[in-house]
Structure formats: structure tokens, C-alpha cells
Design a protein around this motif. Structure first.
Motif, PDB file in Angstrom:
ATOM      1  N   LYS A 104       0.783  -1.238   0.000  1.00  6.49           N
ATOM      2  CA  LYS A 104       0.000   0.000   0.000  1.00  6.49           C
ATOM      3  C   LYS A 104       0.813   1.286   0.000  1.00  6.49           C
ATOM      4  O   LYS A 104       0.279   2.348  -0.293  1.00  6.49           O
ATOM      5  CB  LYS A 104      -0.946   0.012   1.200  1.00  6.49           C
ATOM      6  N   LYS A 111      -0.236   9.426   4.043  1.00  7.79           N
ATOM      7  CA  LYS A 111      -1.668   9.095   4.115  1.00  7.79           C
ATOM      8  C   LYS A 111      -1.958   7.833   4.918  1.00  7.79           C
ATOM      9  O   LYS A 111      -2.963   7.781   5.626  1.00  7.79           O
ATOM     10  CB  LYS A 111      -2.219   8.883   2.701  1.00  7.79           C
ATOM     11  N   TYR A 112      -1.105   6.808   4.797  1.00  8.36           N
ATOM     12  CA  TYR A 112      -1.491   5.480   5.276  1.00  8.36           C
ATOM     13  C   TYR A 112      -0.660   4.892   6.403  1.00  8.36           C
ATOM     14  O   TYR A 112      -1.137   3.993   7.096  1.00  8.36           O
ATOM     15  CB  TYR A 112      -1.466   4.478   4.110  1.00  8.36           C
ATOM     16  N   ASN A 124      -2.316  -2.937  17.257  1.00  8.93           N
ATOM     17  CA  ASN A 124      -3.441  -3.396  18.084  1.00  8.93           C
ATOM     18  C   ASN A 124      -3.673  -4.898  17.924  1.00  8.93           C
ATOM     19  O   ASN A 124      -3.921  -5.600  18.911  1.00  8.93           O
ATOM     20  CB  ASN A 124      -4.715  -2.623  17.748  1.00  8.93           C
ATOM     21  N   LYS A 171       0.534   5.656   9.514  1.00  8.95           N
ATOM     22  CA  LYS A 171       0.062   5.644  10.908  1.00  8.95           C
ATOM     23  C   LYS A 171      -1.134   4.720  11.096  1.00  8.95           C
ATOM     24  O   LYS A 171      -1.211   3.984  12.077  1.00  8.95           O
ATOM     25  CB  LYS A 171      -0.302   7.057  11.372  1.00  8.95           C
ATOM     26  N   THR A 172      -2.070   4.764  10.166  1.00  4.99           N
ATOM     27  CA  THR A 172      -3.265   3.930  10.281  1.00  4.99           C
ATOM     28  C   THR A 172      -2.916   2.452  10.207  1.00  4.99           C
ATOM     29  O   THR A 172      -3.389   1.647  11.023  1.00  4.99           O
ATOM     30  CB  THR A 172      -4.275   4.292   9.174  1.00  4.99           C
ATOM     31  N   ILE A 173      -2.090   2.087   9.238  1.00  5.05           N
ATOM     32  CA  ILE A 173      -1.678   0.688   9.094  1.00  5.05           C
ATOM     33  C   ILE A 173      -0.900   0.251  10.331  1.00  5.05           C
ATOM     34  O   ILE A 173      -1.176  -0.805  10.914  1.00  5.05           O
ATOM     35  CB  ILE A 173      -0.828   0.495   7.818  1.00  5.05           C
ATOM     36  N   TYR A 174       0.062   1.062  10.722  1.00  8.83           N
ATOM     37  CA  TYR A 174       0.897   0.724  11.877  1.00  8.83           C
ATOM     38  C   TYR A 174       0.045   0.515  13.131  1.00  8.83           C
ATOM     39  O   TYR A 174       0.191  -0.487  13.833  1.00  8.83           O
ATOM     40  CB  TYR A 174       1.936   1.825  12.117  1.00  8.83           C
ATOM     41  N   ASN A 175      -0.847   1.443  13.417  1.00 10.73           N
ATOM     42  CA  ASN A 175      -1.666   1.344  14.630  1.00 10.73           C
ATOM     43  C   ASN A 175      -2.597   0.140  14.607  1.00 10.73           C
ATOM     44  O   ASN A 175      -2.807  -0.509  15.635  1.00 10.73           O
ATOM     45  CB  ASN A 175      -2.444   2.632  14.860  1.00 10.73           C
ATOM     46  N   ARG A 176      -3.165  -0.174  13.440  1.00  8.68           N
ATOM     47  CA  ARG A 176      -4.042  -1.345  13.344  1.00  8.68           C
ATOM     48  C   ARG A 176      -3.270  -2.638  13.591  1.00  8.68           C
ATOM     49  O   ARG A 176      -3.692  -3.484  14.380  1.00  8.68           O
ATOM     50  CB  ARG A 176      -4.742  -1.399  11.986  1.00  8.68           C
TER      51      ARG A 176
END
Length: 178
Positions: A116, A125-126, A136, A128-133
């Protein structure tokens, strides 16, 4: 300025914090558990493995330029603890699996990033979101692993997790850190 900070951070980690980078050929041993402080709760906790990931990236202010991201799995010796009166090889295997799980999720993270994130713009864009998911998911799995094995005390569940973790390492072997 950013590079000076990164250099200082890396030097201080090398001097003050000892890290082991995950490798198929390197296994933990009890001398790697150097913390004197048990910050875990519960009578059945014999050891604590502090592990996770570190990442670095090189990106441009030009949003179309390719980005380079490196993710490594680390074991933090100075934050990992053991009860010297209760340790044994079986407990060490359980703790090694915590480290192996960190590598499984690092590989999942590398896979998703490689699919991605191609450019500096994608990173912004992506990432932080990928890393945090993925973080978790990783933390949930670690909690489930300890809960279902009762910190490794249930041998049949531990054997089941040993198999699952080995399969996941194999399934994502093409996303091993270079």
C-alpha cells in the motif's frame, strides 16, 4: 536536524539499551533478561519479555518520490525480567514465542506496507493507520496467547500456539527483514 536527532537516539540506545534483533538463527537465553524489576502482576508470572518493533524511513518532500521503510523486531534486554528461582527451559520457550509473535506481526506490517505504500505521499496518508491497526492486532494476540496458555502453564495450549506461531512465521517468510 532530523538526522542529528536520529543519530543521537541510535547512539544512546546502543550505549544504554541493549537490543537483540530477531533472527531465525538467534534464540533468547536467560542471560538476555537483565531487568531487576518485575512490573507484571500475578503469581504465575515467571518472566516478562519486552519486545516489539522499531522502524525507520527515508522519504522526500516530493510526494511522488518512492519511500524506503525498514521495520525490525527487537527484544529489549534491559526491560525483560525473570524470576531466577523459577525459570526453566520450558518457560524460556514460552518467552521466545512472544519474541517470535512480534516478528510475525512485523512481517504482516511489512507485507501491508509493501502493498500500500509506494511513495512519500502514500506514507503520509497510510502509514500511521496501518501501523496502529497492526500494533493493536499484535497486542491482542500477545494477550490472548498469555491468557489461553496461562503464561505457558497449560502445555497443550502452549503446544498449539507453538504450532500456530511457526505456521505464521512460515506463511509470511517472504516478508523477513532484509
Amino acid at each position: 536536524m532530523k538526522w542529528i536527532f536520529l543519530a543521537c537516539f541510535l547512539i544512546s540506545n546502543a550505549v544504554f539499551g541493549q537490543k537483540i534483533y530477531w533472527s531465525e538463527n538467534v534464540k533468547l537465553n536467560w542471560s538476555n533478561f537483565k531487568s531487576k524489576i518485575n512490573n507484571q502482576r500475578g503469581d504465575n508470572v515467571v518472566a516478562y519479555t519486552n519486545c516489539g518493533w522499531i522502524y525507520s524511513y527515508v522519504k522526500s518532500s516530493n510526494p511522488k518520490v518512492p519511500v524506503k521503510i525498514e521495520i525490525r523486531t527487537v527484544f529489549n534486554e534491559d526491560k525483560s525480567w525473570k524470576d531466577v528461582k523459577r525459570i526453566n527451559d520450558y518457560v524460556l520457550l514460552h518467552e521466545q514465542k512472544h519474541f517470535d509473535v512480534a516478528e510475525v506481526y512485523a512481517r504482516k506490517l511489512r507485507k501491508e506496507i509493501s502493498e500500500k505504500i509506494k511513495t512519500s505521499s502514500d506514507f503520509d496518508k497510510y502509514f500511521k493507520t496501518i501501523y496502529n491497526r497492526i500494533l493493536n492486532e499484535y497486542q491482542d494476540f500477545q494477550r490472548k496467547y498469555d491468557g489461553e496458555t496461562r503464561n505457558g502453564m497449560l502445555e497443550d495450549k502452549q503446544s498449539e500456539y507453538n504450532r500456530i506461531i511457526a505456521e505464521e512465521l512460515e506463511n509470511y517468510k517472504s516478508y523477513t527483514s532484509s
